[in-house]
Design a protein around this motif. Structure first.
Motif, PDB file in Angstrom:
ATOM      1  N   ARG A 300       2.101 -92.444 118.177  1.00  0.00           N
ATOM      2  CA  ARG A 300       0.845 -92.579 117.415  1.00  0.00           C
ATOM      3  C   ARG A 300      -0.228 -91.595 117.865  1.00  0.00           C
ATOM      4  O   ARG A 300      -1.093 -91.206 117.071  1.00  0.00           O
ATOM      5  N   ASP A 301      -0.185 -91.144 119.109  1.00  0.00           N
ATOM      6  CA  ASP A 301      -1.207 -90.222 119.610  1.00  0.00           C
ATOM      7  C   ASP A 301      -0.722 -88.773 119.643  1.00  0.00           C
ATOM      8  O   ASP A 301      -1.504 -87.869 120.001  1.00  0.00           O
ATOM      9  N   THR A 302       0.541 -88.552 119.312  1.00  0.00           N
ATOM     10  CA  THR A 302       1.109 -87.209 119.484  1.00  0.00           C
ATOM     11  C   THR A 302       1.688 -86.615 118.200  1.00  0.00           C
ATOM     12  O   THR A 302       1.881 -85.403 118.118  1.00  0.00           O
ATOM     13  N   ALA A 303       2.004 -87.440 117.203  1.00  0.00           N
ATOM     14  CA  ALA A 303       2.683 -86.949 116.002  1.00  0.00           C
ATOM     15  C   ALA A 303       1.755 -86.072 115.162  1.00  0.00           C
ATOM     16  O   ALA A 303       0.598 -86.418 114.923  1.00  0.00           O
ATOM     17  N   THR A 304       2.261 -84.952 114.714  1.00  0.00           N
ATOM     18  CA  THR A 304       1.534 -84.080 113.788  1.00  0.00           C
ATOM     19  C   THR A 304       1.580 -84.695 112.393  1.00  0.00           C
ATOM     20  O   THR A 304       2.357 -85.610 112.125  1.00  0.00           O
ATOM     21  N   PRO A 305       0.754 -84.198 111.459  1.00  0.00           N
ATOM     22  CA  PRO A 305       0.838 -84.716 110.092  1.00  0.00           C
ATOM     23  C   PRO A 305       2.244 -84.628 109.498  1.00  0.00           C
ATOM     24  O   PRO A 305       2.668 -85.542 108.772  1.00  0.00           O
ATOM     25  N   ARG A 306       2.987 -83.559 109.813  1.00  0.00           N
ATOM     26  CA  ARG A 306       4.341 -83.436 109.270  1.00  0.00           C
ATOM     27  C   ARG A 306       5.229 -84.579 109.783  1.00  0.00           C
ATOM     28  O   ARG A 306       5.975 -85.191 109.015  1.00  0.00           O
ATOM     29  N   GLN A 307       5.140 -84.865 111.089  1.00  0.00           N
ATOM     30  CA  GLN A 307       5.972 -85.938 111.621  1.00  0.00           C
ATOM     31  C   GLN A 307       5.490 -87.300 111.128  1.00  0.00           C
ATOM     32  O   GLN A 307       6.309 -88.182 110.832  1.00  0.00           O
ATOM     33  N   GLN A 308       4.194 -87.496 111.018  1.00  0.00           N
ATOM     34  CA  GLN A 308       3.688 -88.753 110.484  1.00  0.00           C
ATOM     35  C   GLN A 308       4.202 -88.982 109.061  1.00  0.00           C
ATOM     36  O   GLN A 308       4.602 -90.092 108.698  1.00  0.00           O
ATOM     37  N   SER A 309       4.221 -87.915 108.268  1.00  0.00           N
ATOM     38  CA  SER A 309       4.723 -88.018 106.902  1.00  0.00           C
ATOM     39  C   SER A 309       6.206 -88.397 106.892  1.00  0.00           C
ATOM     40  O   SER A 309       6.646 -89.245 106.108  1.00  0.00           O
ATOM     41  N   LEU A 310       6.976 -87.768 107.779  1.00  0.00           N
ATOM     42  CA  LEU A 310       8.400 -88.108 107.903  1.00  0.00           C
ATOM     43  C   LEU A 310       8.577 -89.575 108.273  1.00  0.00           C
ATOM     44  O   LEU A 310       9.418 -90.285 107.702  1.00  0.00           O
ATOM     45  N   LEU A 311       7.791 -90.044 109.224  1.00  0.00           N
ATOM     46  CA  LEU A 311       7.902 -91.431 109.662  1.00  0.00           C
ATOM     47  C   LEU A 311       7.569 -92.396 108.533  1.00  0.00           C
ATOM     48  O   LEU A 311       8.250 -93.417 108.343  1.00  0.00           O
ATOM     49  N   LEU A 352      11.352 -79.884 113.812  1.00  0.00           N
ATOM     50  CA  LEU A 352      10.601 -80.598 112.775  1.00  0.00           C
ATOM     51  C   LEU A 352      10.463 -79.790 111.488  1.00  0.00           C
ATOM     52  O   LEU A 352      10.072 -80.329 110.457  1.00  0.00           O
ATOM     53  N   LYS A 353      10.828 -78.517 111.533  1.00  0.00           N
ATOM     54  CA  LYS A 353      10.602 -77.655 110.373  1.00  0.00           C
ATOM     55  C   LYS A 353      11.437 -78.046 109.159  1.00  0.00           C
ATOM     56  O   LYS A 353      11.116 -77.670 108.030  1.00  0.00           O
ATOM     57  N   PHE A 354      12.517 -78.811 109.384  1.00  0.00           N
ATOM     58  CA  PHE A 354      13.375 -79.210 108.262  1.00  0.00           C
ATOM     59  C   PHE A 354      12.621 -80.087 107.266  1.00  0.00           C
ATOM     60  O   PHE A 354      13.001 -80.159 106.090  1.00  0.00           O
ATOM     61  N   PHE A 355      11.559 -80.781 107.732  1.00  0.00           N
ATOM     62  CA  PHE A 355      10.884 -81.724 106.839  1.00  0.00           C
ATOM     63  C   PHE A 355       9.912 -80.963 105.938  1.00  0.00           C
ATOM     64  O   PHE A 355       8.725 -80.820 106.206  1.00  0.00           O
ATOM     65  N   SER A 356      10.448 -80.486 104.857  1.00  0.00           N
ATOM     66  CA  SER A 356       9.780 -79.619 103.891  1.00  0.00           C
ATOM     67  C   SER A 356       9.366 -80.435 102.671  1.00  0.00           C
ATOM     68  O   SER A 356       9.681 -81.622 102.566  1.00  0.00           O
ATOM     69  N   PRO A 357       8.683 -79.816 101.703  1.00  0.00           N
ATOM     70  CA  PRO A 357       8.411 -80.526 100.441  1.00  0.00           C
ATOM     71  C   PRO A 357       9.691 -81.041  99.782  1.00  0.00           C
ATOM     72  O   PRO A 357       9.693 -82.120  99.178  1.00  0.00           O
ATOM     73  N   ALA A 358      10.781 -80.271  99.908  1.00  0.00           N
ATOM     74  CA  ALA A 358      12.054 -80.728  99.345  1.00  0.00           C
ATOM     75  C   ALA A 358      12.505 -82.026 100.007  1.00  0.00           C
ATOM     76  O   ALA A 358      12.929 -82.979  99.330  1.00  0.00           O
ATOM     77  N   GLU A 359      12.416 -82.094 101.347  1.00  0.00           N
ATOM     78  CA  GLU A 359      12.837 -83.300 102.066  1.00  0.00           C
ATOM     79  C   GLU A 359      11.929 -84.485 101.734  1.00  0.00           C
ATOM     80  O   GLU A 359      12.397 -85.619 101.598  1.00  0.00           O
ATOM     81  N   LEU A 360      10.635 -84.236 101.626  1.00  0.00           N
ATOM     82  CA  LEU A 360       9.701 -85.306 101.280  1.00  0.00           C
ATOM     83  C   LEU A 360      10.070 -85.917  99.934  1.00  0.00           C
ATOM     84  O   LEU A 360      10.154 -87.148  99.785  1.00  0.00           O
ATOM     85  N   ASN A 361      10.286 -85.053  98.938  1.00  0.00           N
ATOM     86  CA  ASN A 361      10.667 -85.554  97.618  1.00  0.00           C
ATOM     87  C   ASN A 361      12.012 -86.269  97.664  1.00  0.00           C
ATOM     88  O   ASN A 361      12.211 -87.295  97.003  1.00  0.00           O
ATOM     89  N   ALA A 362      12.943 -85.743  98.456  1.00  0.00           N
ATOM     90  CA  ALA A 362      14.269 -86.347  98.554  1.00  0.00           C
ATOM     91  C   ALA A 362      14.196 -87.762  99.122  1.00  0.00           C
ATOM     92  O   ALA A 362      14.788 -88.702  98.580  1.00  0.00           O
ATOM     93  N   GLU A 363      13.478 -87.920 100.230  1.00  0.00           N
ATOM     94  CA  GLU A 363      13.388 -89.242 100.854  1.00  0.00           C
ATOM     95  C   GLU A 363      12.724 -90.242  99.907  1.00  0.00           C
ATOM     96  O   GLU A 363      13.200 -91.377  99.742  1.00  0.00           O
ATOM     97  N   ASN A 364      11.637 -89.842  99.280  1.00  0.00           N
ATOM     98  CA  ASN A 364      10.919 -90.770  98.412  1.00  0.00           C
ATOM     99  C   ASN A 364      11.710 -91.087  97.148  1.00  0.00           C
ATOM    100  O   ASN A 364      11.681 -92.223  96.656  1.00  0.00           O
TER     101      ASN A 364
END
Length: 484
Positions: A300-311, A352-364
């Motif tokens: 919670r104190d260390t995750a970047t926005p990209r990792q927070q979005s993945l979580l 962490l670079k794998f979590f791209s706009p493509a991955e975001l759309n895929a997960e959702n």
């Protein structure tokens, strides 16, 4: 001896199927003959005993899982039917409850990777393992959050006490080369699947644990533990990809121990994220949710926005698996909102670079699709999934570095069209996924292709395109026999 209890899970799925006891018995017998299990001969009285709580012998649980999955167009696991799982599952203490100390972590990883390398048949190592689940998994993982006695790597390994000379002779260029090699392994996995370089990763992991038998400065020791964590995580991911689930879990747990020694909370959260992903794959939604919440709390104190979005995206996947519609929708929204906070030049790690706009759309998209399977309004959630999945497919089509992910979303798009009763479109996407599946080594992908094809065959009997797809899948993607 305890009295048998009626199998309420099997009874519920059976009632929903609309089958009679005789029809289920006939289908089990027919499928058994197809796989060469000619000793299987069941009837209506046997089906009744299953509903009353009797546990059928192998291969009947696997056959019934396949039949119900085809009937409903989604994965219905052996456990969902209240039957004994094909993969041994332990919900009591044991396999993952390991000591959280640097020297023991190094020794455990060294021993396990050596055993993996010596047992030369794929999957043979897993015969002595059971997948750990429930409290037996979650409680030991919570100790990842507990602070160590000093907050730094073990003094024995760093030679920090007494001014003792360092014994390690690893140079800075050599350490950088090891780190670059790990990046290369990740790229190979994304392009070619986990089956192509798994042994190479395990071998590299074993070599790094040899290095950790020596003593180094605190900074070098942390980097070596971080490298060990990344390689063990990758070995776990590749094992998962080729269907070796207990082995995958073992590597993930060892990776988490190494990440703790490195003091790397963000990478520890990534390991827990992929452990959650594995539980979703195995239809253990509650365990998946516990793991992803542990990852969120720990970073919670260390995750970047990209990792927070993945979580958040993985939290949505877990909620979808257990049919929590409102919480799933909220997590999807948070994943999308947080992703907009990402800024170029944040200096994020390679893993962490794998979590791209493509991955975001895929997960959702997959979260919406899974809600269609686990809620009462399948058509609504299929319609929500379709445009998001299509965006993921379009984005991955332009990404030559993540071929396997492209194939997963093609087959995901096929499953959405099946929910929308569009057989021809489903086949069109599935055929493109088959083209890729024959070129990469991913049993996880192959399994998804086979299950989607079986679902299409069950729903659209007599449709020529579906029949052609099934013939091709049978020929080009033979059934995988796992010993784990």
């Amino acid at each position: 001896m305890a009295e048998k209890q009626p199998n309420e899970k099997l009874t519920t799925w059976f009632a929903r199927s609309g089958w009679s006891k005789g029809e289920l018995a006939r289908q089990v017998n027919r499928r058994a003959r197809q796989i060469g299990a000619h000793h299987v001969s069941t009837d209506t009285s046997r089906v009744r005993r299953w509903l009353d709580g009797e546990q059928p012998r192998e291969p009947i649980p696997k056959i019934m899982s396949e039949l119900f999955s085809e009937r409903f167009g989604s994965v219905v696991s052996i456990e969902d039917l209240g039957l004994r799982a094909a993969i041994p599952v332990s919900t009591v203490g044991g396999g993952v409850d390991l000591p959280w100390s640097g020297p023991q972590t190094v020794q455990l990883i060294s021993d396990y990777s050596r055993s993996d390398l010596m047992l030369n048949r794929r999957g043979f190592l897993g015969t002595s393992l059971a997948l750990t689940a429930g409290a037996a998994l979650i409680e030991p993982m919570q100790r990842w959050l507990a602070p160590g006695p000093t907050g730094v790597p073990t003094p024995i390994l760093t030679a920090a006490n007494g001014g003792e000379a360092f014994t390690g002779r690893l140079s800075e260029p050599e350490l950088e080369l090891l780190e670059q090699t790990t990046v290369m392994f990740r790229q190979w996995d994304a392009q070619n699947g986990g089956g192509l370089r798994r042994k190479a990763v395990v071998g590299q992991l074993h070599e790094v644990t040899d290095l950790l038998q020596e003593t180094y400065s605190e900074d070098t020791t942390k980097r070596l533990f971080r490298l060990t964590a990344e390689l063990a995580h990758l070995a776990g991911w590749m094992s998962y990809d080729v269907g070796m689930h207990p082995s995958a879990q073992k590597y993930y747990v060892l990776a988490l121990h190494a990440a703790k020694e490195a003091g790397d909370r963000p990478f520890g959260a990534l390991i827990l994220t992929d452990m959650s992903r594995q539980m979703i794959h195995l239809n253990r939604g509650e365990d998946a949710l516990e793991l992803i919440h542990l990852a969120q709390y720990g970073s919670r104190d260390t995750a970047t926005p990209r990792q927070q979005s993945l979580l958040y995206a993985m939290e949505a996947r877990a909620y979808a698996t257990i049919g929590e519609v409102n919480r799933c929708a909220r997590a999807i929204r948070l994943s999308e909102d947080t992703f907009t906070d990402i800024r170029d030049g944040d200096g994020e790690p390679d893993w962490l670079k794998f979590f791209s706009p493509a991955e975001l759309n895929a997960e959702n998209a997959h979260s919406y699709r899974d809600l269609a399977y686990h809620s009462d309004n399948a058509q609504l959630y299929a319609s929500l999934s379709a445009p998001v999945m299509e965006r993921a497919v379009d984005l991955f089509r332009q990404d030559e570095d993540h071929v396997r992910s492209y194939a997963f979303n093609l087959i995901g798009m096929a499953s959405v069209h099946l929910l929308q009763k569009e057989a021809e479109e489903a086949v069109r996407y599935a055929e493109q996924a088959v083209d890729i599946a024959t070129k990469v080594r991913s049993e996880r992908l192959n399994s998804r292709v086979r299950k989607t094809t079986e679902a299409a065959s069950a729903r659209f009997r007599g449709v020529d395109a579906v029949s052609r797809l099934k013939e091709r899948v049978v020929q080009d993607i033979p059934e995988f026999v796992s010993v784990v």
